[in-house]
Design a protein around this motif. Structure first.
Motif, PDB file in Angstrom:
ATOM      1  N   LYS A 143      -0.894  58.925 -28.733  1.00 45.71           N
ATOM      2  CA  LYS A 143      -2.648  59.743 -28.091  1.00 45.71           C
ATOM      3  C   LYS A 143      -1.539  59.638 -27.308  1.00 45.71           C
ATOM      4  O   LYS A 143      -1.213  59.372 -26.423  1.00 45.71           O
TER       5      LYS A 143
ATOM      6  N   PRO B 133     -12.372  48.591 -39.944  1.00 50.26           N
ATOM      7  CA  PRO B 133     -11.532  48.626 -40.686  1.00 50.26           C
ATOM      8  C   PRO B 133     -10.490  49.522 -38.667  1.00 50.26           C
ATOM      9  O   PRO B 133     -10.522  48.975 -37.918  1.00 50.26           O
ATOM     10  N   SER B 134      -8.962  49.924 -39.487  1.00 43.72           N
ATOM     11  CA  SER B 134      -7.782  50.539 -38.844  1.00 43.72           C
ATOM     12  C   SER B 134      -8.035  51.820 -38.444  1.00 43.72           C
ATOM     13  O   SER B 134      -8.978  52.779 -39.375  1.00 43.72           O
ATOM     14  N   LEU B 135      -7.646  52.698 -37.341  1.00 37.97           N
ATOM     15  CA  LEU B 135      -7.290  53.171 -36.606  1.00 37.97           C
ATOM     16  C   LEU B 135      -6.703  54.705 -37.934  1.00 37.97           C
ATOM     17  O   LEU B 135      -7.250  55.532 -38.369  1.00 37.97           O
TER      18      LEU B 135
ATOM     19  N   GLN C 122      -5.485  44.587 -34.716  1.00 39.34           N
ATOM     20  CA  GLN C 122      -5.407  44.890 -36.870  1.00 39.34           C
ATOM     21  C   GLN C 122      -6.161  46.629 -36.589  1.00 39.34           C
ATOM     22  O   GLN C 122      -6.038  46.742 -37.752  1.00 39.34           O
ATOM     23  N   SER C 123      -6.955  46.875 -35.561  1.00 37.31           N
ATOM     24  CA  SER C 123      -7.442  47.868 -35.366  1.00 37.31           C
ATOM     25  C   SER C 123      -6.397  49.322 -35.182  1.00 37.31           C
ATOM     26  O   SER C 123      -7.029  50.277 -35.260  1.00 37.31           O
ATOM     27  N   ASP C 124      -5.452  49.171 -34.602  1.00 41.44           N
ATOM     28  CA  ASP C 124      -4.329  49.924 -33.956  1.00 41.44           C
ATOM     29  C   ASP C 124      -4.322  50.195 -32.951  1.00 41.44           C
ATOM     30  O   ASP C 124      -4.138  50.864 -32.374  1.00 41.44           O
TER      31      ASP C 124
ATOM     32  N   GLY D  17       6.067  52.995 -33.641  1.00 40.03           N
ATOM     33  CA  GLY D  17       5.368  52.389 -34.727  1.00 40.03           C
ATOM     34  C   GLY D  17       3.689  52.819 -34.265  1.00 40.03           C
ATOM     35  O   GLY D  17       2.556  51.629 -33.828  1.00 40.03           O
ATOM     36  N   GLY D  18       3.451  53.598 -33.058  1.00 36.80           N
ATOM     37  CA  GLY D  18       2.056  53.758 -32.763  1.00 36.80           C
ATOM     38  C   GLY D  18       1.258  55.200 -32.834  1.00 36.80           C
ATOM     39  O   GLY D  18       1.508  55.428 -34.387  1.00 36.80           O
ATOM     40  N   LEU D  19       0.518  55.405 -32.205  1.00 35.71           N
ATOM     41  CA  LEU D  19      -0.529  56.885 -32.949  1.00 35.71           C
ATOM     42  C   LEU D  19       0.002  57.742 -31.971  1.00 35.71           C
ATOM     43  O   LEU D  19      -1.241  59.105 -32.908  1.00 35.71           O
TER      44      LEU D  19
END
Lengths: 385, 261
Positions: free
Chosen positions: A64, B188-190, A47-49, A60-62
């Motif tokens: 980094k 929280p999420s990033l 949930q926090s990615d 769908g990722g960030l």
């Protein structure tokens, strides 16, 4: 020390630390005792990615890199190496697809990995193939439009709990190391099952099992890269992931160090807190110094990898070797500073010491890391002659 | 569906100290957090939006400009918008004036469901939520521990009581105040944290509200704080030890000795 992390990197550190302190510290002792897999924590991480940190945004990722992943792994490891192993092994299993997968494979698998919906495992080790990957006996034979896999992988982290497995199997034994190939196998494929869950000395919250392939048929498209590229896939994967093991070392050492400082300030002997004694201060000084050196090396190598450097084998091996040896030494010294208390399960340092040992063993023993570094040194010397 | 969650930024009580000379809270260097009960209110709002698959969650707070941080934290959990009521004219509000001001802002924003924590951990009055409902002339249910159903313009909830719970059905719009048992607030999420950094927090001043200025702030507050003090610690205490039965025996003797029995 200030490593001049940018705002997003600090955000990642703070979030991973918050999860570690609020969701992991309260459950780590029980998970260590029972060996149960931390599904609740995995859900929070999803949930926090955090599972999507190193996966490109288009999947769908960030988007980094290695440094951000290292920062997150370090914070989780500071609380529990078992949980951080499950998290880091996910990246290990994903790298083959990320580095060598086709666009179709990436589109198919990466979004579910980034969201944390599916966990991943990497399968290389076998009964007769650990340090010597050339001893791999699992085979994959092309039969029409399918590969048929036979063999058994052992000590596979995230075995049973993962939905996606990237594995190495021999496609042409006559070609030696060039006869291995990498494949994606999904859980639930007929002929693919799991052996017993291992009863481990440490990292007990992580799942470790055998992967058993008995005439397991997978579509031809599930090969990663080309036939014969298996060992290249495995080596490049490990080059990228070893720094993550280094950051596990930094994290668990930091966690044990903090416990040792806290205890030394409280524990009174001969009328004084033991931290006032030079014998303790010198131990803490050495621990603090070696942790900072390990962190500096891990961050430097992570930045080097993120710069797009072509060959990172030597540097990533160095970061893994140094930081995990530091972890073993620091966690052992932390138990020593806590003395009898440190040996008891009421305090977290004995677990940290048991957990730390695996870091010197998995993803290439530290002896193998020295081989990698040694061979790179020989190559460099020959080039400069 | 429009959901408004009222939140309050409070000092982290784990770190609160009282200055023994002035008898006021030492706020210097004390971290501010979202009132813990309001975290459950935010989670409830997010879950309702997720269950409905549509709608918006707006977090509303009244406070000094730095209260914006609480709204950014709420954005990092996934709410759609943060609204900050900040104006010198609001300063010194008691629960009455606070509820009046929040109600006026909610009239402006519009809401089908308003959710508050059952109380704030600094004031502990538990008055503002129900008072907002009275100002808005809508029903409210306090101490909600479970949402049983929410559909077709009506909601059924469980209200926590001392000796069990009531099942209450209400039409919308409605105001709920919630207790810890309702849910576990998410991390929280990033992506949320990154969005929170960039989010525009809407500010509203007294002049943005159709409010009677005499009902705002200190002027609009029927109650005023004269003094805050720490009660004197009584030192003549006695701790009873032993099994429960032994302790009861000792207690009876002590009470008899004090001629209470």
């Amino acid at each position: 020390m200030d490593y001049f992390l940018n705002e997003e990197q600090l955000m990642i550190r703070d979030l991973a630390r918050q999860i570690a302190e609020e969701k992991i510290v309260p459950v780590r002792a029980e998970l260590d005792e029972t060996g149960e897999f931390a599904w609740d924590v995995m859900k929070t991480l999803a949930q926090s990615d955090l599972f999507g940190l190193f996966i490109p945004e288009e999947y769908g990722g960030l988007g980094k890199g290695c440094l951000e992943l290292s920062i997150a792994v370090e914070e989780l490891s500071r609380a529990c190496l078992g949980i951080s192993t499950s998290f880091a092994a996910n990246a290990l299993g994903t790298y083959p697809i990320l580095l060598f997968g086709t666009d179709e494979q990436k589109k198919k698998f990466l979004p579910d990995i980034a969201s944390g919906k599916k966990l991943v495992a990497f399968g290389l080790t076998e009964a007769n193939a650990g340090s010597d990957a050339g001893g791999t006996q699992t085979t994959a034979k092309l039969d029409g439009s399918e590969y048929v896999i036979n063999g058994t992988k052992q000590w596979i982290t995230n075995g049973g709990v993962a939905d996606i497995y990237t594995i190495i199997a021999i496609t042409d034994r006559s070609k030696g190391p060039r006869g291995a190939s990498a494949f994606v196998v999904e859980k639930g494929t007929p002929g693919f099952s799991f052996g017993k869950k291992e009863n481990k000395m440490g990292i007990r919250a992580s799942a470790t099992t055998e992967l058993v392939f008995d005439n397991c048929r997978i579509p031809k498209e599930n090969i990663i890269g080309k036939e014969g590229m298996g060992f290249v896939v495995a080596m490049k994967t490990l080059d990228n992931s070893r720094t993550g093991v280094g950051s596990q070392g930094v994290g668990v050492a930091q966690g044990a160090f903090e416990e040792a400082v806290k205890f030394a300030r409280q524990r009174v002997q001969f009328g004084h807190p033991i931290i006032t004694f030079q014998a303790i201060q010198h131990m803490l000084a050495d621990m603090g110094t070696s942790i900072e050196a390990a962190r500096a090396l891990v961050y430097a190598v992570a930045r080097f990898i993120d710069s797009g450097a072509k060959d990172v084998s030597k540097e990533s091996a160095m970061s893994k070797l140094f930081a995990t040896d530091v972890a073993m030494k620091v966690t052992t010294d932390a138990v020593q500073i806590l003395g009898g208390s440190g040996y008891m399960k009421e305090y977290p340092v004995e677990k940290m010491m048991r957990d730390a040992k695996i870091l010197q063993i998995y993803e290439g023993t530290n002896q193998i890391q020295r081989n990698v570094i040694g061979q790179a040194l020989i190559k460099e010397a020959a080039r400069n002659k | 569906m429009k959901i408004v969650v009222c939140i309050k930024q409070v000092p982290d009580t784990a770190e609160v100290r009282i200055n023994p000379e002035t008898n006021t809270l030492v706020r210097d260097g004390v971290a501010s957090i979202i009132n813990p009960y309001d975290m459950h209110a935010l989670e409830a709002g997010l879950q309702m939006r997720e269950a409905a698959g549509a709608g918006t969650v707006t977090a509303l707070t009244m406070g000094p400009p730095q209260a914006e941080n609480a709204l950014r934290e709420a954005v990092s959990m996934g709410i759609d918008e943060g609204v900050l009521l900040t104006d010198r004219a609001f300063a010194g509000s008691d629960t009455w004036a606070t509820a009046y001001t929040l109600a006026k802002a909610i009239e402006h924003i519009g809401a089908d469901i308003i959710i508050c924590g059952k109380q704030a951990i600094d004031g502990d009055t538990a008055q503002v939520g129900p008072e907002i409902a009275e100002f808005l002339q809508i029903p409210h249910v306090a101490y909600v521990r479970k949402i049983d159903s929410l559909k077709d313009g009506s909601i059924i909830v469980q209200r926590l009581m001392d000796d069990g719970y009531d099942i209450v059905e209400s039409s919308l719009p409605v105001l709920l105040t919630v207790v810890r048992e309702l849910n576990v607030p998410r991390m929280p999420s990033l992506k949320g944290k990154m969005a929170a950094k960039k989010a525009v927090i809407r500010q509203m001043k007294a002049s943005d509200l159709k409010a009677d200025v005499n009902s705002l702030g200190l002027q609009g507050s029927p109650t005023q704080v004269r003094n805050i003090f720490a009660p004197e610690a009584k030192k003549d205490r006695k701790m009873l030890e032993g099994s429960s039965e032994e302790k009861v025996d000792q207690l009876l003797k002590e009470l008899a000795g004090l001629k209470c029995l």
